[in-house]
Design a protein around this motif. Structure first.
Motif, PDB file in Angstrom:
ATOM      1  N   HIS A 197       0.859  -1.180   0.000  1.00 52.88           N
ATOM      2  CA  HIS A 197       0.000   0.000   0.000  1.00 52.88           C
ATOM      3  C   HIS A 197       0.897   1.233   0.000  1.00 52.88           C
ATOM      4  CE1 HIS A 197      -2.931   3.001   1.193  1.00 52.88           C
ATOM      5  NE2 HIS A 197      -3.898   2.100   1.166  1.00 52.88           N
ATOM      6  N   GLN A 198       0.693   2.139  -0.963  1.00 57.50           N
ATOM      7  CA  GLN A 198       1.587   3.283  -1.113  1.00 57.50           C
ATOM      8  C   GLN A 198       1.378   4.365  -0.050  1.00 57.50           C
ATOM      9  OE1 GLN A 198       4.257   3.292  -3.244  1.00 57.50           O
ATOM     10  NE2 GLN A 198       3.543   1.159  -3.384  1.00 57.50           N
ATOM     11  N   GLY A 199       0.274   4.313   0.649  1.00 56.91           N
ATOM     12  CA  GLY A 199       0.006   5.327   1.660  1.00 56.91           C
ATOM     13  C   GLY A 199       0.235   4.865   3.083  1.00 56.91           C
ATOM     14  N   LYS A 200       0.729   3.631   3.260  1.00 57.16           N
ATOM     15  CA  LYS A 200       0.907   3.079   4.596  1.00 57.16           C
ATOM     16  C   LYS A 200       2.292   2.440   4.726  1.00 57.16           C
ATOM     17  CE  LYS A 200      -4.034   1.987   5.036  1.00 57.16           C
ATOM     18  NZ  LYS A 200      -5.032   0.920   5.352  1.00 57.16           N
ATOM     19  N   ILE A 201       2.682   2.122   5.957  1.00 57.33           N
ATOM     20  CA  ILE A 201       3.874   1.316   6.189  1.00 57.33           C
ATOM     21  C   ILE A 201       3.457  -0.148   6.123  1.00 57.33           C
ATOM     22  CG2 ILE A 201       5.685   0.692   7.819  1.00 57.33           C
ATOM     23  CD1 ILE A 201       5.525   3.481   8.981  1.00 57.33           C
ATOM     24  N   ASN A 202       4.055  -0.888   5.225  1.00 53.28           N
ATOM     25  CA  ASN A 202       3.685  -2.285   4.999  1.00 53.28           C
ATOM     26  C   ASN A 202       4.594  -3.210   5.818  1.00 53.28           C
ATOM     27  OD1 ASN A 202       1.721  -1.984   2.532  1.00 53.28           O
ATOM     28  ND2 ASN A 202       3.469  -0.649   2.122  1.00 53.28           N
ATOM     29  N   VAL A 203       4.030  -4.300   6.310  1.00 57.65           N
ATOM     30  CA  VAL A 203       4.785  -5.239   7.135  1.00 57.65           C
ATOM     31  C   VAL A 203       4.472  -6.668   6.702  1.00 57.65           C
ATOM     32  CG1 VAL A 203       5.301  -6.022   9.477  1.00 57.65           C
ATOM     33  CG2 VAL A 203       4.661  -3.643   9.091  1.00 57.65           C
ATOM     34  N   VAL A 204       5.533  -7.479   6.567  1.00 58.22           N
ATOM     35  CA  VAL A 204       5.378  -8.924   6.431  1.00 58.22           C
ATOM     36  C   VAL A 204       5.938  -9.554   7.702  1.00 58.22           C
ATOM     37  CG1 VAL A 204       5.445  -9.042   3.918  1.00 58.22           C
ATOM     38  CG2 VAL A 204       7.589  -9.119   5.210  1.00 58.22           C
ATOM     39  N   TYR A 205       5.468 -10.756   8.023  1.00 57.20           N
ATOM     40  CA  TYR A 205       5.803 -11.325   9.324  1.00 57.20           C
ATOM     41  C   TYR A 205       6.627 -12.593   9.215  1.00 57.20           C
ATOM     42  CZ  TYR A 205       2.614  -7.889  11.208  1.00 57.20           C
ATOM     43  OH  TYR A 205       2.019  -6.705  11.556  1.00 57.20           O
TER      44      TYR A 205
END
Length: 504
Positions: A197-205
């Motif tokens: 998402h270009q407007g958020k901080i993205n996280v994978v776990y």
């Protein structure tokens, strides 16, 4: 009808950050074995059951972390012993086991009696979690951190980027908390193939926080751009930065951001049946902390042996934690901690950071607490010479050259054409409270206020008075913006006891 003027203040927080100092060679590439499925809700724990000590021995399960050194020192090591503080003072033994996986079903189902976690974890597991919290163990002061690619200078620059972390532990909360304070949301990706998402901080776990560091480092050395950082803890934080060939750096640790607080967990049914044992555990841990705070050197061998470290490493790791004493415990749970995050603040911050999609069925924060033992110790005059003592690790003057770690736009409402802040406005009060709390939990930080006014009247001024009037009104607007910043600083100092020297 009168309209209140809208003043916009850009807040820029300068929080001490760590920087990598050395480089090492890193290993080769491997598959993404660290990644795990992203959960959309907290895991279901095994059915609650009471813990029953066997052979007069309480089983305690902890992870490899210097913040747990107090109970190890009080116990004289990991094994059950009649030479421990617990046996000498309360006639029971303690056996300590190490486990890195966060299997809360063990304490829930009564397979172990005691464990530890950070306060932010509690609301995630909610009413199914069969534990009570009788003690603040301490704060992480640099053990947790965020490592990013070298060109990234602040949290806001992670917008649209992807980080690796471990879900539902302090690494997940750490990035969510900082994102929230930067005005950003976190987007949990199902895997690295998903579009960020270009407007958020993205996280994978990943399965654990060390794995988050490993997969990020591997991407950096391979020249791939799937990941832009990781959230992990020492020694992995430093290792990733050092082995990255100067392509990554430690953006921030929680050395001066005191929102990662470890608390003792006790099986709820066991705590109710054997309160005298819980009382002794609480007193013993505080006694162990007192020994280490007075002089850690005589105990380094015990800590080193427990964790498989050298004494030198034990000393280094102890420097990254703050072991809480009795008055700090009382202030933490009462919400009167003036230089660190309180229990209620951290708990509610976690509820906000994770949001209602994950925090669905939790307890009120006070329902977890069993503070009778701390209060009894206080009333009996135990540890009466102790004083709360949590300070910035670096002072204000050391921060002046640093760039702001995060920035956020906050809209304050002022009285018409004036610098008087509207203190009847609920949003103003909420934002002032939030700013004061942020400064409180980050005792080494400074805050820069930048005031702005809008340009909606420029054309009207140009038509009525030309360029001269536009310039005149621009100068007035600039002065008004400065005065509004000064007003916010004054209100923070007078109404919220904020040190004005920390606000520029």
């Amino acid at each position: 009808m009168k309209f209140r003027h809208l003043g916009i203040l850009a807040l820029a927080m300068v929080i001490p950050a760590a920087v990598a100092q050395t480089q090492k060679e890193a290993g080769g590439l491997a598959a993404d074995a660290e990644l795990v499925e992203t959960r959309t809700a907290s895991p279901v724990l095994k059915t609650a059951a009471a813990y029953e000590p066997a052979d007069n021995t309480v089983l305690v399960e902890l992870s490899e972390y210097a913040g747990y050194a107090g109970i190890i020192v009080a116990n004289g090591g990991m094994q059950a012993s009649e030479e421990s503080w617990f046996f000498k003072n309360a006639k029971f033994k303690v056996k300590i086991a190490l486990a890195e996986e966060e299997n809360w079903s063990s304490i829930n189902a009564g397979r172990i009696g005691v464990s530890a976690t950070t306060a932010d974890v509690l609301p995630i597991y909610g009413k199914q979690f069969n534990v009570v919290v009788p003690l603040l163990i301490g704060y992480s002061r640099g053990a947790d951190g965020i490592v990013v690619r070298s060109e990234i200078a602040q949290i806001n620059a992670l917008k649209g980027k992807t980080l690796a972390a471990c879900q539902f532990n302090e690494s997940d909360f750490f990035i969510r908390y900082l994102a929230q304070e930067s005005g950003l949301d976190v987007n949990a990706l199902p895997d690295l193939a998903a579009a960020p998402h270009q407007g958020k901080i993205n996280v994978v776990y990943c399965a654990d926080s060390f794995g988050a560091g490993d997969i990020f480092l591997r991407d950096v050395l391979a020249g791939r751009d799937r990941l832009h950082g990781c959230v992990t803890w020492e020694p992995k934080t430093s290792e990733v930065a050092q082995q990255s060939q100067a392509k990554a750096k430690v953006l921030i640790t929680n050395k001066n951001l005191l929102i990662i607080a470890d608390v003792l967990l006790v099986n709820r049914d066991f705590a109710q049946k054997r309160p005298e044992l819980v009382r002794a555990l609480v007193e013993g841990v505080i006694a162990g902390h007192a020994m280490l705070r007075a002089d850690s050197k005589p105990h380094l061998d015990t800590i080193a042996k427990a964790f498989g470290w050298t004494p030198e490493k034990a000393a280094r790791e102890l420097a990254k934690v703050h072991l809480a004493n009795l008055p700090e415990n009382l202030a933490f749970f009462a919400g009167t901690m003036d230089s660190a995050g309180s229990y209620g603040y951290i708990y509610e911050s976690a509820v906000m950071a994770y949001g209602p999609d994950i925090i669905r069925d939790t307890r009120a924060s006070e329902k977890w607490l069993d503070l009778a033992h701390l209060k009894a110790l206080d009333q009996e005059g135990k540890f009466k010479d102790q004083k709360a003592d949590i300070k910035p690790i670096r002072e204000h003057a050391d921060l002046q050259a640093e760039e702001p770690l995060l920035a956020k736009n906050v809209r304050f409402l002022f009285q018409p054409n004036s610098n008087k802040l509207d203190l009847n406005d609920k949003n103003n009060l909420a934002d002032l409270e939030r700013i004061s709390k942020m400064l409180q939990v980050s005792p080494g930080s400074t805050l820069t206020l930048r005031g702005h006014t809008d340009t909606t009247m420029v054309e009207a001024y140009r038509k009525s008075g030309g360029a001269k009037l536009v310039r005149e009104m621009a100068l007035r607007a600039k002065q008004l913006s400065k005065e509004r910043c000064e007003e916010v600083r004054t209100v923070l100092a007078e109404n919220y006891k904020t040190d004005p020297n920390r606000v520029e």
